[in-house]
Design a protein around this motif. Structure first.
Motif, PDB file in Angstrom:
ATOM      1  N   GLU A  81      26.985  -2.495 -11.464  1.00 38.01           N
ATOM      2  CA  GLU A  81      25.585  -2.820 -11.210  1.00 38.01           C
ATOM      3  C   GLU A  81      24.932  -1.844 -10.232  1.00 38.01           C
ATOM      4  O   GLU A  81      23.736  -1.690 -10.212  1.00 38.01           O
ATOM      5  CB  GLU A  81      25.416  -4.271 -10.735  1.00 38.01           C
ATOM      6  CG  GLU A  81      26.103  -4.606  -9.435  1.00 38.01           C
ATOM      7  CD  GLU A  81      27.545  -5.075  -9.602  1.00 38.01           C
ATOM      8  OE1 GLU A  81      28.105  -5.563  -8.618  1.00 38.01           O
ATOM      9  OE2 GLU A  81      28.117  -4.952 -10.681  1.00 38.01           O
ATOM     10  N   THR A  82      25.740  -1.160  -9.430  1.00 32.72           N
ATOM     11  CA  THR A  82      25.217  -0.163  -8.508  1.00 32.72           C
ATOM     12  C   THR A  82      24.587   0.991  -9.269  1.00 32.72           C
ATOM     13  O   THR A  82      23.663   1.623  -8.790  1.00 32.72           O
ATOM     14  CB  THR A  82      26.359   0.391  -7.624  1.00 32.72           C
ATOM     15  OG1 THR A  82      26.964  -0.696  -6.953  1.00 32.72           O
ATOM     16  CG2 THR A  82      25.847   1.379  -6.610  1.00 32.72           C
ATOM     17  N   TYR A  83      25.068   1.266 -10.456  1.00 29.59           N
ATOM     18  CA  TYR A  83      24.616   2.434 -11.197  1.00 29.59           C
ATOM     19  C   TYR A  83      23.794   2.074 -12.427  1.00 29.59           C
ATOM     20  O   TYR A  83      23.741   2.832 -13.378  1.00 29.59           O
ATOM     21  CB  TYR A  83      25.826   3.289 -11.597  1.00 29.59           C
ATOM     22  CG  TYR A  83      26.527   3.795 -10.372  1.00 29.59           C
ATOM     23  CD1 TYR A  83      25.938   4.767  -9.574  1.00 29.59           C
ATOM     24  CD2 TYR A  83      27.737   3.268  -9.984  1.00 29.59           C
ATOM     25  CE1 TYR A  83      26.553   5.209  -8.428  1.00 29.59           C
ATOM     26  CE2 TYR A  83      28.363   3.711  -8.835  1.00 29.59           C
ATOM     27  CZ  TYR A  83      27.762   4.681  -8.064  1.00 29.59           C
ATOM     28  OH  TYR A  83      28.372   5.113  -6.922  1.00 29.59           O
ATOM     29  N   LEU A  84      23.156   0.928 -12.396  1.00 32.99           N
ATOM     30  CA  LEU A  84      22.385   0.550 -13.566  1.00 32.99           C
ATOM     31  C   LEU A  84      21.118   1.380 -13.747  1.00 32.99           C
ATOM     32  O   LEU A  84      20.725   1.651 -14.857  1.00 32.99           O
ATOM     33  CB  LEU A  84      22.029  -0.933 -13.517  1.00 32.99           C
ATOM     34  CG  LEU A  84      23.195  -1.873 -13.782  1.00 32.99           C
ATOM     35  CD1 LEU A  84      22.728  -3.322 -13.692  1.00 32.99           C
ATOM     36  CD2 LEU A  84      23.799  -1.622 -15.144  1.00 32.99           C
ATOM     37  N   THR A  85      20.472   1.788 -12.680  1.00 27.86           N
ATOM     38  CA  THR A  85      19.216   2.518 -12.848  1.00 27.86           C
ATOM     39  C   THR A  85      19.399   4.017 -12.660  1.00 27.86           C
ATOM     40  O   THR A  85      20.264   4.472 -11.910  1.00 27.86           O
ATOM     41  CB  THR A  85      18.139   2.039 -11.857  1.00 27.86           C
ATOM     42  OG1 THR A  85      18.491   2.441 -10.542  1.00 27.86           O
ATOM     43  CG2 THR A  85      17.950   0.532 -11.923  1.00 27.86           C
ATOM     44  N   ALA A  86      18.547   4.758 -13.345  1.00 33.26           N
ATOM     45  CA  ALA A  86      18.571   6.216 -13.220  1.00 33.26           C
ATOM     46  C   ALA A  86      18.220   6.625 -11.795  1.00 33.26           C
ATOM     47  O   ALA A  86      18.822   7.554 -11.243  1.00 33.26           O
ATOM     48  CB  ALA A  86      17.606   6.844 -14.221  1.00 33.26           C
ATOM     49  N   ASP A  87      17.256   5.941 -11.183  1.00 28.73           N
ATOM     50  CA  ASP A  87      16.875   6.274  -9.806  1.00 28.73           C
ATOM     51  C   ASP A  87      18.060   6.144  -8.855  1.00 28.73           C
ATOM     52  O   ASP A  87      18.300   7.027  -8.028  1.00 28.73           O
ATOM     53  CB  ASP A  87      15.739   5.360  -9.315  1.00 28.73           C
ATOM     54  CG  ASP A  87      14.388   5.738  -9.869  1.00 28.73           C
ATOM     55  OD1 ASP A  87      14.203   6.891 -10.327  1.00 28.73           O
ATOM     56  OD2 ASP A  87      13.482   4.867  -9.841  1.00 28.73           O
ATOM     57  N   ARG A  88      18.803   5.055  -8.980  1.00 30.15           N
ATOM     58  CA  ARG A  88      19.956   4.833  -8.094  1.00 30.15           C
ATOM     59  C   ARG A  88      21.035   5.876  -8.357  1.00 30.15           C
ATOM     60  O   ARG A  88      21.649   6.413  -7.431  1.00 30.15           O
ATOM     61  CB  ARG A  88      20.500   3.423  -8.279  1.00 30.15           C
ATOM     62  CG  ARG A  88      21.716   3.124  -7.425  1.00 30.15           C
ATOM     63  CD  ARG A  88      21.385   3.197  -5.925  1.00 30.15           C
ATOM     64  NE  ARG A  88      22.558   3.130  -5.116  1.00 30.15           N
ATOM     65  CZ  ARG A  88      23.038   2.002  -4.587  1.00 30.15           C
ATOM     66  NH1 ARG A  88      22.426   0.867  -4.789  1.00 30.15           N
ATOM     67  NH2 ARG A  88      24.134   2.040  -3.870  1.00 30.15           N
ATOM     68  N   MET A  89      21.274   6.166  -9.618  1.00 28.87           N
ATOM     69  CA  MET A  89      22.279   7.164  -9.979  1.00 28.87           C
ATOM     70  C   MET A  89      21.925   8.514  -9.362  1.00 28.87           C
ATOM     71  O   MET A  89      22.763   9.166  -8.731  1.00 28.87           O
ATOM     72  CB  MET A  89      22.362   7.287 -11.499  1.00 28.87           C
ATOM     73  CG  MET A  89      23.364   8.291 -11.998  1.00 28.87           C
ATOM     74  SD  MET A  89      25.079   7.767 -11.823  1.00 28.87           S
ATOM     75  CE  MET A  89      25.180   6.502 -13.060  1.00 28.87           C
ATOM     76  N   LEU A  90      20.670   8.931  -9.517  1.00 27.94           N
ATOM     77  CA  LEU A  90      20.238  10.228  -8.973  1.00 27.94           C
ATOM     78  C   LEU A  90      20.276  10.243  -7.456  1.00 27.94           C
ATOM     79  O   LEU A  90      20.653  11.257  -6.846  1.00 27.94           O
ATOM     80  CB  LEU A  90      18.836  10.568  -9.484  1.00 27.94           C
ATOM     81  CG  LEU A  90      18.772  10.904 -10.971  1.00 27.94           C
ATOM     82  CD1 LEU A  90      17.322  10.958 -11.437  1.00 27.94           C
ATOM     83  CD2 LEU A  90      19.495  12.212 -11.266  1.00 27.94           C
ATOM     84  N   SER A  91      19.927   9.134  -6.843  1.00 31.84           N
ATOM     85  CA  SER A  91      19.977   9.036  -5.379  1.00 31.84           C
ATOM     86  C   SER A  91      21.408   9.203  -4.871  1.00 31.84           C
ATOM     87  O   SER A  91      21.663   9.928  -3.905  1.00 31.84           O
ATOM     88  CB  SER A  91      19.417   7.683  -4.929  1.00 31.84           C
ATOM     89  OG  SER A  91      19.592   7.501  -3.547  1.00 31.84           O
ATOM     90  N   ASP A  92      22.348   8.543  -5.537  1.00 35.60           N
ATOM     91  CA  ASP A  92      23.744   8.645  -5.123  1.00 35.60           C
ATOM     92  C   ASP A  92      24.314  10.042  -5.377  1.00 35.60           C
ATOM     93  O   ASP A  92      25.090  10.557  -4.570  1.00 35.60           O
ATOM     94  CB  ASP A  92      24.588   7.588  -5.822  1.00 35.60           C
ATOM     95  CG  ASP A  92      24.350   6.196  -5.258  1.00 35.60           C
ATOM     96  OD1 ASP A  92      23.568   6.063  -4.283  1.00 35.60           O
ATOM     97  OD2 ASP A  92      24.938   5.234  -5.776  1.00 35.60           O
ATOM     98  N   ILE A  93      23.911  10.664  -6.481  1.00 38.44           N
ATOM     99  CA  ILE A  93      24.365  12.029  -6.750  1.00 38.44           C
ATOM    100  C   ILE A  93      23.821  12.976  -5.688  1.00 38.44           C
ATOM    101  O   ILE A  93      24.548  13.823  -5.163  1.00 38.44           O
ATOM    102  CB  ILE A  93      23.952  12.469  -8.171  1.00 38.44           C
ATOM    103  CG1 ILE A  93      24.787  11.710  -9.204  1.00 38.44           C
ATOM    104  CG2 ILE A  93      24.116  13.983  -8.346  1.00 38.44           C
ATOM    105  CD1 ILE A  93      24.322  11.896 -10.636  1.00 38.44           C
ATOM    106  N   LYS A  94      22.552  12.796  -5.337  1.00 34.30           N
ATOM    107  CA  LYS A  94      21.937  13.636  -4.299  1.00 34.30           C
ATOM    108  C   LYS A  94      22.649  13.456  -2.959  1.00 34.30           C
ATOM    109  O   LYS A  94      22.782  14.401  -2.190  1.00 34.30           O
ATOM    110  CB  LYS A  94      20.455  13.298  -4.157  1.00 34.30           C
ATOM    111  CG  LYS A  94      19.713  14.189  -3.207  1.00 34.30           C
ATOM    112  CD  LYS A  94      18.234  13.871  -3.170  1.00 34.30           C
ATOM    113  CE  LYS A  94      17.525  14.808  -2.213  1.00 34.30           C
ATOM    114  NZ  LYS A  94      16.078  14.533  -2.185  1.00 34.30           N
TER     115      LYS A  94
END
Length: 128
Positions: free
Chosen positions: A31-44
């Motif tokens: 559930e932490t990685y459900l959104t593209a925004d969250r995924m990109l934030s974590d990658i950044k």
């Protein structure tokens, strides 16, 4: 029959994803990685796990795309034949797509990545 094959490819990729995370001994909280925004934030922020998960989404999509091509069905996207898309390229493709399409960052990262790949590597129609 085609949908069954697509589901099998997706499930195989999902199992590989969880195996990769367990080998790395990092907890996976989908559930932490459900959104593209969250995924990109974590990658950044430097999250290798987020980068690996995004790349696995792209990798799974590539398998599905290859299956569609093999079956003579329309592909989702048409990247150059000899291009192997890296995890960094998947992240960049997703980032550019989210920046150029207001509001899509709130949607599941995997689904947004498919849209981003379709836009980045459109398939030629018979009219072109």
């Amino acid at each position: 029959m085609e949908m069954r094959s697509i589901r099998v490819a997706f499930m195989t990729g999902t199992v590989a994803l969880f195996h990769t995370a367990s080998v790395a001994q990092q907890p996976v909280v989908p559930e932490t990685y459900l959104t593209a925004d969250r995924m990109l934030s974590d990658i950044k922020s430097g999250s290798d796990l987020a980068r690996i998960i995004l790349h696995s989404y792209g990798f799974q999509t590539g398998f599905i795309n290859a299956k569609l091509k093999y079956q003579g069905l329309p592909q989702l996207y048409c990247s150059p034949e000899k291009l192997a898309i890296t995890s960094e390229q998947h992240a960049d493709i997703l980032k550019r797509y989210v920046e150029n399409h207001e509001g899509v960052g709130q949607f599941p990262a995997g689904a947004v990545l498919v849209d981003a790949l379709e836009e980045t590597f459109p398939c030629k129609t018979s009219d072109e």
